[in-house]
Design a protein around this motif. Sequence first.
Motif, PDB file in Angstrom:
ATOM      1  N   CYS A 181       0.842  -1.651  -0.082  1.00  0.00           N
ATOM      2  CA  CYS A 181       0.104   0.054   0.143  1.00  0.00           C
ATOM      3  C   CYS A 181       0.724   1.344  -0.622  1.00  0.00           C
ATOM      4  N   ASP A 182       1.973   0.942   0.652  1.00  0.00           N
ATOM      5  CA  ASP A 182       2.637   2.458   0.732  1.00  0.00           C
ATOM      6  C   ASP A 182       3.301   2.466  -0.569  1.00  0.00           C
TER       7      ASP A 182
ATOM      8  N   HIS B 232      -4.405   3.925   0.566  1.00  0.00           N
ATOM      9  CA  HIS B 232      -4.533   3.905   2.177  1.00  0.00           C
ATOM     10  C   HIS B 232      -5.159   2.389   2.410  1.00  0.00           C
ATOM     11  N   LEU B 233      -4.603   1.874   3.823  1.00  0.00           N
ATOM     12  CA  LEU B 233      -4.999   0.179   4.318  1.00  0.00           C
ATOM     13  C   LEU B 233      -5.504   0.401   5.418  1.00  0.00           C
TER      14      LEU B 233
ATOM     15  N   GLY C 124      -7.772  -1.324   8.165  1.00  0.00           N
ATOM     16  CA  GLY C 124      -7.444  -2.213   9.396  1.00  0.00           C
ATOM     17  C   GLY C 124      -8.942  -3.145  10.145  1.00  0.00           C
TER      18      GLY C 124
ATOM     19  N   ALA D 133      -2.552  -1.903  11.589  1.00  0.00           N
ATOM     20  CA  ALA D 133      -1.978  -1.671  10.592  1.00  0.00           C
ATOM     21  C   ALA D 133      -1.389  -0.035  10.561  1.00  0.00           C
TER      22      ALA D 133
ATOM     23  N   SER E 221       2.251   1.806   8.835  1.00  0.00           N
ATOM     24  CA  SER E 221       2.520   2.147   8.199  1.00  0.00           C
ATOM     25  C   SER E 221       1.312   3.557   8.273  1.00  0.00           C
TER      26      SER E 221
ATOM     27  N   ARG F 255       0.201   5.833   6.756  1.00  0.00           N
ATOM     28  CA  ARG F 255      -1.117   5.312   5.443  1.00  0.00           C
ATOM     29  C   ARG F 255      -2.597   4.633   6.642  1.00  0.00           C
ATOM     30  N   ALA F 256      -2.313   4.271   7.435  1.00  0.00           N
ATOM     31  CA  ALA F 256      -2.702   2.470   7.270  1.00  0.00           C
ATOM     32  C   ALA F 256      -4.275   3.303   8.877  1.00  0.00           C
TER      33      ALA F 256
ATOM     34  N   SER G  78      -6.738   1.952  11.416  1.00  0.00           N
ATOM     35  CA  SER G  78      -6.862   0.914  12.577  1.00  0.00           C
ATOM     36  C   SER G  78      -8.584   1.143  12.910  1.00  0.00           C
TER      37      SER G  78
ATOM     38  N   CYS H  94      -4.657   6.415  13.713  1.00  0.00           N
ATOM     39  CA  CYS H  94      -4.154   7.023  12.146  1.00  0.00           C
ATOM     40  C   CYS H  94      -2.955   7.726  12.887  1.00  0.00           C
TER      41      CYS H  94
END
Length: 200
Positions: free
Chosen positions: A2-3, A8-9, A11, A29, A33, A35-36, A38, A58
């Motif tokens: 994803c990075d 964006h991930l 989770g 998550a 990162s 960009r993730a 949770s 985030c």
Amino acid sequence: MCDERDIHLFGDEVYRGLERDTRRTLPNAADLSPRALSLNVTSKSLGLPGLRVGWITCRDAALRSRLERAKHYTTICNAGPSEVLARIALKSRTIILERNRALIAANLPVFDAFFAWFPEHFDWQAPDGGCVAYPRHLGAEGVETFCTRLVEEAGVLLLPASIYHSDLTPTPVDRFRIGIGRAHPERGLDAFTSWMRDHR
Ligand SMILES: Cc1ncc(COP(=O)(O)O)c(C=O)c1O
């Protein structure tokens, strides 16, 4: 991945902490990162659905601010007492998770025994974690009809595959969700067993 692709991930980690083997707990998550995102709630691993409190972790401050604005647009505020109770629960997270993992570990043999009675009707595999399972229904009438009849005739509510349909990706059409995280599942399973014996 994803990075590398600037994606964006998101989770959904609401069952995190209820792994049967805690060595298999995945990281948040958002820890992996910037960009993730949770997602977590009090209603699953902590077993406190009545609080109606959830959160997103985030590291992207601009994204967090947009999420906060969206949340404020739909809800004036959380319930203050719920937030206090959620903080208490989070501080006691280790004890609560241990208790809930023990509850599920005690329940699983009961579900194993139930499904062992009906191998031609269900494909059951105990989940590696979490407080819900998603077995396959093998009967000819299809899982939607099966769940409708079961709730109407036996008062046992299972959630059929259509509830989890997604327009984004193919999803199973023959599975149902069943909760395995409550104390004393025998009552529901007894009603389920009687219905199966009468109708199959
Ligand atoms: C995977 C998953 N994420 C999020 C939720 C939402 O939890 P809540 O009931 O706290 O809104 C659920 C509820 O079933 C769930 O199964």
